[in-house]
Write a protein that holds these residues in place. Structure first.
Motif, PDB file in Angstrom:
ATOM      1  N   LYS A  37       0.855  -1.205   0.000  1.00 10.19           N
ATOM      2  CA  LYS A  37       0.000   0.000   0.000  1.00 10.19           C
ATOM      3  C   LYS A  37       0.884   1.246   0.000  1.00 10.19           C
ATOM      4  CE  LYS A  37      -0.473  -0.109   4.992  1.00 10.19           C
ATOM      5  NZ  LYS A  37      -1.138  -0.982   5.938  1.00 10.19           N
ATOM      6  N   ASN A  58      -4.290  -2.584   0.529  1.00 13.06           N
ATOM      7  CA  ASN A  58      -5.397  -2.155   1.384  1.00 13.06           C
ATOM      8  C   ASN A  58      -6.416  -1.275   0.687  1.00 13.06           C
ATOM      9  OD1 ASN A  58      -3.030  -2.600   3.161  1.00 13.06           O
ATOM     10  ND2 ASN A  58      -4.521  -2.133   4.763  1.00 13.06           N
ATOM     11  N   ILE A  80      -6.251  -6.867   1.812  1.00 12.72           N
ATOM     12  CA  ILE A  80      -6.173  -6.923   3.280  1.00 12.72           C
ATOM     13  C   ILE A  80      -6.836  -5.723   3.948  1.00 12.72           C
ATOM     14  CG2 ILE A  80      -4.062  -8.337   3.202  1.00 12.72           C
ATOM     15  CD1 ILE A  80      -2.436  -5.840   3.890  1.00 12.72           C
ATOM     16  N   MET A 162      -7.318 -14.264  10.164  1.00  6.91           N
ATOM     17  CA  MET A 162      -6.400 -13.124  10.114  1.00  6.91           C
ATOM     18  C   MET A 162      -6.652 -12.249  11.336  1.00  6.91           C
ATOM     19  SD  MET A 162      -6.439  -9.589   9.357  1.00  6.91           S
ATOM     20  CE  MET A 162      -6.191  -8.462   8.010  1.00  6.91           C
ATOM     21  N   LEU A 164      -5.270  -8.379  13.310  1.00 10.04           N
ATOM     22  CA  LEU A 164      -4.537  -7.111  13.258  1.00 10.04           C
ATOM     23  C   LEU A 164      -4.639  -6.505  14.654  1.00 10.04           C
ATOM     24  CD1 LEU A 164      -3.338  -4.919  11.292  1.00 10.04           C
ATOM     25  CD2 LEU A 164      -5.674  -4.222  10.834  1.00 10.04           C
ATOM     26  N   SER A 203       5.484  -5.816  10.494  1.00 11.12           N
ATOM     27  CA  SER A 203       6.907  -5.495  10.654  1.00 11.12           C
ATOM     28  C   SER A 203       7.370  -5.534  12.111  1.00 11.12           C
ATOM     29  CB  SER A 203       7.204  -4.117  10.068  1.00 11.12           C
ATOM     30  OG  SER A 203       7.006  -4.137   8.673  1.00 11.12           O
ATOM     31  N   ILE A 219       4.067  -7.982   5.663  1.00  9.56           N
ATOM     32  CA  ILE A 219       5.138  -7.040   5.993  1.00  9.56           C
ATOM     33  C   ILE A 219       5.205  -5.891   4.994  1.00  9.56           C
ATOM     34  CG2 ILE A 219       7.605  -6.807   6.489  1.00  9.56           C
ATOM     35  CD1 ILE A 219       6.134  -8.809   8.344  1.00  9.56           C
ATOM     36  N   ARG A 227       5.931   4.446   5.605  1.00 11.84           N
ATOM     37  CA  ARG A 227       4.971   5.053   4.676  1.00 11.84           C
ATOM     38  C   ARG A 227       4.725   6.495   5.075  1.00 11.84           C
ATOM     39  NH1 ARG A 227       3.094  -0.050   5.627  1.00 11.84           N
ATOM     40  NH2 ARG A 227       2.108   0.637   7.523  1.00 11.84           N
TER      41      ARG A 227
END
Ligand code: PLP
Length: 233
Positions: A37, A58, A80, A162, A164, A203, A219, A227
């Motif tokens: 992304k 994303n 994702i 998944m 996050l 990461s 990652i 970013r």
């Protein structure tokens, strides 16, 4: 830039290998999903030429442009990001995987949109363990029923879970957020769910995720650098 990318990619693979060895994971049991992304198409191509074949995106508009520009490459594209229900068709038509499925309605719409295509869409269910209202994802309590419903959809292939988690710099608390997902994954498989993918780790927490059984780490910044913060520029 090119040398730095090669270096970072190699260093990331070494982190994955070192953690796999340390936590006694089978060799090659953790895949690397490169999260691109905000990265321009040329950078994605460089990473591809360095041997990376799985990429995660994303933001839909940005992703569709890159997928088009790299159609000559043999890339597996993973969505994702958060999914709006009016975008399910375009997602089902362009991606190989979706990691962020978090409700039945989205799964049904992806299933319908995937029907004309020769292969089912690989999906993971996004779990929210932090129970934060603002975060997307389903609770572990609702998971078994959703799995049973999704198993009925012929154009989706349920691959796994998944997560996050909220960021933490403490290794023990990173592990503690991944552990319940691994537990749920094993429980579903004990009942014959046939899941093979645990999409956990970024990461800053890939080692903790690998310690807790991740099979795919996502990652971004460790490979491509920090970013720009969203909204800047
Ligand atoms: C951005 C993102 C990543 C990668 O995060 P890094 O910290 O840059 O490695 C992984 N997963 C999801 C869902 C993301 O949005």
């Amino acid at each position: 830039m090119k040398d730095r990318l090669a270096h970072n990619l190699q260093a990331t693979k070494q982190r994955i290998d070192a953690a796999s060895e340390r936590y006694q994971r089978a060799p090659a049991s953790v895949q690397l999903l490169a999260v691109t992304k905000t990265q321009p198409v040329e950078v994605v191509r460089e990473a591809y030429l360095l041997g990376q074949t799985q990429f995660g995106e994303n933001y839909l508009q940005e992703a569709i442009a890159k997928i088009g520009a790299l159609s000559d490459c043999n890339i597996s594209w993973h969505f994702i990001g958060s999914i709006q229900s009016n975008k399910t068709k375009i997602i089902a038509e362009h991606f190989d995987w979706v990691h962020s499925v978090d409700r039945l309605k989205i799964a049904q719409r992806l299933n319908e949109a995937r029907a004309p295509m020769p292969t089912p869409l690989n999906i993971c269910l996004q779990i929210n363990i932090s129970e934060e209202e603002s975060k997307s994802g389903i609770s572990l309590e609702d998971l078994p029923e959703l799995v049973a419903q999704i198993k009925q959809l012929p154009h989706l292939r349920l691959r796994g879970l998944m997560t996050l988690p909220a960021p933490s710099s403490d290794f023990a608390s990173q592990r503690a957020s991944f552990a319940p997902i691994k537990h749920a994954f094993d429980a579903l498989n004990a009942q014959g769910a046939g899941l093979d993918t645990l999409s956990m780790g970024m990461s800053d927490d890939l080692e903790a995720a690998i310690a807790e059984g991740s099979t795919m780490v996502r990652i971004g910044s460790a490979i491509f650098g920090a970013r720009p913060t969203k909204g800047a520029g």
